[in-house]
Design a protein around this motif. Structure first.
Motif, PDB file in Angstrom:
ATOM      1  N   GLU A  55     -30.097 -13.744 -19.387  1.00 35.19           N
ATOM      2  CA  GLU A  55     -29.875 -13.998 -17.955  1.00 35.19           C
ATOM      3  C   GLU A  55     -29.828 -12.697 -17.158  1.00 35.19           C
ATOM      4  O   GLU A  55     -30.302 -12.637 -16.023  1.00 35.19           O
ATOM      5  CB  GLU A  55     -28.560 -14.766 -17.762  1.00 35.19           C
ATOM      6  N   ALA A  80     -33.373 -11.519 -16.805  1.00 37.49           N
ATOM      7  CA  ALA A  80     -34.149 -12.444 -15.985  1.00 37.49           C
ATOM      8  C   ALA A  80     -33.688 -12.471 -14.532  1.00 37.49           C
ATOM      9  O   ALA A  80     -34.387 -13.016 -13.669  1.00 37.49           O
ATOM     10  CB  ALA A  80     -34.062 -13.851 -16.579  1.00 37.49           C
ATOM     11  N   LYS A  98     -35.365 -14.385 -11.320  1.00 36.84           N
ATOM     12  CA  LYS A  98     -34.814 -15.673 -10.887  1.00 36.84           C
ATOM     13  C   LYS A  98     -34.379 -15.671  -9.430  1.00 36.84           C
ATOM     14  O   LYS A  98     -34.295 -16.735  -8.817  1.00 36.84           O
ATOM     15  CB  LYS A  98     -33.616 -16.048 -11.765  1.00 36.84           C
ATOM     16  N   ARG A 140     -41.619 -16.967  -7.340  1.00 38.10           N
ATOM     17  CA  ARG A 140     -40.882 -16.967  -8.596  1.00 38.10           C
ATOM     18  C   ARG A 140     -41.775 -17.421  -9.738  1.00 38.10           C
ATOM     19  O   ARG A 140     -42.468 -18.431  -9.621  1.00 38.10           O
ATOM     20  CB  ARG A 140     -39.680 -17.901  -8.482  1.00 38.10           C
ATOM     21  N   SER A 176     -42.791 -19.114 -13.308  1.00 35.69           N
ATOM     22  CA  SER A 176     -42.284 -20.323 -13.939  1.00 35.69           C
ATOM     23  C   SER A 176     -41.300 -19.951 -15.035  1.00 35.69           C
ATOM     24  O   SER A 176     -41.235 -18.804 -15.468  1.00 35.69           O
ATOM     25  CB  SER A 176     -43.438 -21.121 -14.534  1.00 35.69           C
ATOM     26  N   LYS A 177     -40.527 -20.971 -15.473  1.00 32.42           N
ATOM     27  CA  LYS A 177     -39.524 -20.723 -16.522  1.00 32.42           C
ATOM     28  C   LYS A 177     -40.149 -20.075 -17.748  1.00 32.42           C
ATOM     29  O   LYS A 177     -39.578 -19.183 -18.361  1.00 32.42           O
ATOM     30  CB  LYS A 177     -38.870 -22.050 -16.920  1.00 32.42           C
ATOM     31  N   ARG A 178     -41.345 -20.578 -18.105  1.00 28.49           N
ATOM     32  CA  ARG A 178     -41.988 -20.065 -19.305  1.00 28.49           C
ATOM     33  C   ARG A 178     -42.396 -18.602 -19.122  1.00 28.49           C
ATOM     34  O   ARG A 178     -42.223 -17.769 -20.005  1.00 28.49           O
ATOM     35  CB  ARG A 178     -43.209 -20.924 -19.651  1.00 28.49           C
ATOM     36  N   ILE A 232     -41.015 -16.466 -17.111  1.00 30.61           N
ATOM     37  CA  ILE A 232     -39.805 -15.633 -17.114  1.00 30.61           C
ATOM     38  C   ILE A 232     -39.393 -15.354 -18.548  1.00 30.61           C
ATOM     39  O   ILE A 232     -39.108 -14.220 -18.929  1.00 30.61           O
ATOM     40  CB  ILE A 232     -38.658 -16.318 -16.342  1.00 30.61           C
ATOM     41  N   LYS A 233     -39.417 -16.396 -19.356  1.00 33.24           N
ATOM     42  CA  LYS A 233     -38.999 -16.248 -20.743  1.00 33.24           C
ATOM     43  C   LYS A 233     -39.886 -15.236 -21.468  1.00 33.24           C
ATOM     44  O   LYS A 233     -39.398 -14.359 -22.191  1.00 33.24           O
ATOM     45  CB  LYS A 233     -39.067 -17.616 -21.438  1.00 33.24           C
TER      46      LYS A 233
END
Lengths: 361, 278
Positions: A93, A96, A100, A107, A109-111, A113-114
């Motif tokens: 976190e 990221a 975020k 922004r 996407s979640k993927r 960012i991961k």
């Protein structure tokens, strides 16, 4: 991104922290702001980041005036001395965070960012700590995470405020190399603040030596070390012996007319020690010997005046010299004395001065 | 606990201080509470059940819990705000405001109750404007909430203030260099850090409100089924020399309070634990 600092000044209430600083940082450069505490180096760095306002002057990024831009708009990566990791967030976190908080349309996407976070954690070699909390990490690990977090937003300038100041010597050494490597890999314009001359000499392409809010010298590590602009730079970059008063004219032929306040400097490793006299040597007594790894340091006391000097020998020259023990008499030659002319500002030498005049008059 | 490996402390005296703590807690808290429980057992089960489930009493439980909860939430929000203003800004009269925060503790609650009633009554300074809008404040639940908010104000402010004071600005600076806006910085960085303290203050304010009597009786109007709080019913029973009944209601209230406070503390412990392991 290139940074130009034009005639920047800043005072905290009545204390002038930074005075008329001019500095040009080309794109991709690795710059060290070096100086003692209170020299204004951190304030200057914080002004570049936008964390501190300017009293006068301008800061340009790539030729554009950024003086009044907010921290957010400058898109700089900033690494704090005490890491400033968010304690209530995991490492993931934390790294990221910068992604975020972007407005929804920018922004990733979640993927994405991961992926990005894992890529950065690989870069700082801490991928296995992704689910830990900052309090479960060592200081060195925390600082690496702090760097990963700063790099997550893809800054064009990376600013580091005494990044290794709170770490122990061995970790500091490791991280220096590692930061250098990262700079080579990413080639981001990097500015870091340090009071450790060794750190600056070892890492930076350009060293900016600061004192009392002003820039004393700007140059490559070789330049500032071998061709210091003034006595302050010379004595700040490494150990130094000061020779004043009559002792100065006695030990060197370079100083012919002895003005009041003239100070000669010599680095400890430039003092040549011999057991027998050959001309210019002066008689000194060995007060203390300590060997520090590959070098041997000796505390020397001048026989006739009790002035103290420090000499540094490599282990080889020490062996060549033969057995020396405390209380022995040696002949010291001061061959490479450096004298800076017209330097009323070097107040730090005055204390010694009185000692010498007392000894000689 | 770890009797085998006795760790050396700089200051000795665990036995003495622990012994004192136990005696002290017993005298001040445990023995009086035990006496209360004993008193409650003077009634048989049927009587007890009838007393504590009487509609008027049940209504008072609900009212007390509801108004205390609302007051504690209001205090959590505005107490945090006051703490923020007191910590972050320098302004003229700051010390006076800082001192004012403690006033609800110093003032006798009855005085507070009378003052609030006078102001919020339909013909009072503030009450008349609410009256004009058709809202009654005094002698309703709103009045109770106002009184409870008043007496619980210092708790949140005083628990959040030191935590906020210690919160290093570098976290905010770090967040801003990462591109966070002010709202994001507050909700994602500052608030999580002070949240355990807010919870502590909330729990204290809530607990205080559950037991409050003095200020509420004046402003509530004490209408059965509507604005009667539990402490008032207990006093009423006492005035009727129904000590057993009073104790029974008190025990039920004690049970509620204990469970709620335990839950809040557990929550608080979990939040605090998450990021303060070292």
């Amino acid at each position: 991104m290139g940074i130009s600092i034009c005639d920047v000044s800043k005072a905290f209430s009545s204390f002038p922290a930074v005075k008329n600083v001019e500095l040009e940082i080309p794109t991709g450069d690795f710059v060290a702001l070096l100086g003692p505490s209170g020299s204004g180096k951190t304030t200057l760095l914080r002004m570049i980041a936008g964390l501190e306002s300017l009293d006068s002057g301008k800061i340009l990024f790539n030729g554009l005036d950024y003086t009044n831009k907010t921290v957010k708009e400058r898109k700089v990566g900033f690494v704090f001395q005490h890491y400033a990791l968010f304690r209530h967030m995991t490492i993931f976190e934390n790294v990221a965070f910068g992604l975020k908080v972007r407005p929804r349309r920018n922004r990733p996407s979640k993927r994405e960012i991961k992926e990005k976070v894992h890529e950065l954690l690989r870069l700082v070699q801490l991928e296995h700590l992704v689910d830990r909390y900052p309090s479960q990490l060592s200081g060195g690990q925390r600082q690496r995470i702090a760097l990963a977090r700063a790099l997550a937003v893809e800054p064009e300038v990376l600013l580091l405020d005494e990044p290794f100041g709170a770490l122990d010597a061995k970790v500091r050494q490791e991280l220096r190399h590692w930061l250098r490597e990262i700079h080579q890999k990413l080639n981001i314009t990097t500015v870091f603040v340090t009071h450790d001359q060794e750190e600056a000499l070892e890492m930076a392409d350009t060293i900016v030596v600061m004192n009392k809010g002003m820039v004393e010298q700007i140059g490559s590590p070789e330049e500032v070390y071998h061709h210091p602009a003034n006595a302050f730079v010379y004595s700040f970059l490494g150990r130094v012996n000061e020779i004043t008063g009559k002792a100065l004219s006695e030990t060197t032929l370079r100083v012919t007319d002895l003005e009041k306040g003239t100070v000669g400097y010599i680095r400890p490793h430039e003092i040549v020690l011999k057991k027998t006299s050959e001309g210019l040597g002066m008689l000194v007594e060995v007060v203390h010997i300590h060997s520090v790894g590959s070098t041997v340091r000796m505390q020397l006391k001048r026989r006739d005046t009790d002035d103290l000097y420090e000499a540094e020998l490599t282990i080889e020259t020490y062996k060549e010299l033969g057995a020396v023990s405390k209380g022995d008499l040696l002949h010291a030659e001061f061959n490479n004395i450096v004298v800076f002319e017209n330097e009323p500002g070097t107040s730090h030498s005055l204390q010694e001065q009185t000692k010498f005049t007392a000894a000689f008059n | 606990m770890a009797a085998k490996q006795k760790s050396r402390r700089v200051l000795p005296g665990f036995g003495l201080s622990m012994g004192y703590t136990v005696v002290y807690l017993s005298l001040i808290i445990l023995i009086p509470l035990a006496a209360l429980l004993l008193k409650a057992t003077t009634l048989n089960f049927g009587q007890t059940w009838n007393t504590v489930t009487e509609p008027r009493v049940v209504a008072s439980y609900k009212l007390t819990l509801f108004t205390s909860l609302v007051a504690a939430i209001v205090n959590a929000v505005f107490g945090t705000l006051i703490a923020w203003v007191l910590v972050r800004y320098q302004f003229w009269g700051k010390r006076v405001i800082d001192a004012l925060v403690d006033l609800p503790f110093a003032l006798p609650t009855a005085v507070a109750g009378i003052a609030l009633t006078t102001i919020y009554a339909p013909n009072g300074w503030i009450g008349q404007y609410f009256e004009a809008m058709g809202v009654k404040v005094a002698y309703t639940q709103y009045g109770i909430i106002i009184a409870l908010t008043f007496i619980g104000l210092p708790f949140v402010v005083r628990s959040v203030q030191p935590v906020l004071q210690d919160l290093d600005q570098q976290y905010e600076e770090a967040a801003s260099t990462l591109g966070a806006g002010s709202g994001q910085i507050f909700f994602k960085v500052i608030f999580p850090a002070i949240f355990p303290a807010v919870l502590t203050g909330f729990a204290l304010a809530f607990a205080r409100a559950l037991g409050e009597y003095g200020s509420v009786v004046f402003i509530s109007g004490n209408m059965p089924m509507k604005t009667e709080i539990v402490p008032l019913l207990i006093i009423t029973k006492l005035e009727q020399y129904n000590y057993g009944g009073a104790a029974a209601i008190a025990v039920v209230m004690l049970g509620f309070s204990f469970i709620l406070l335990f839950l809040i503390n557990f929550w608080q412990w979990r939040t605090a634990k998450k990021h303060q392991v070292t």
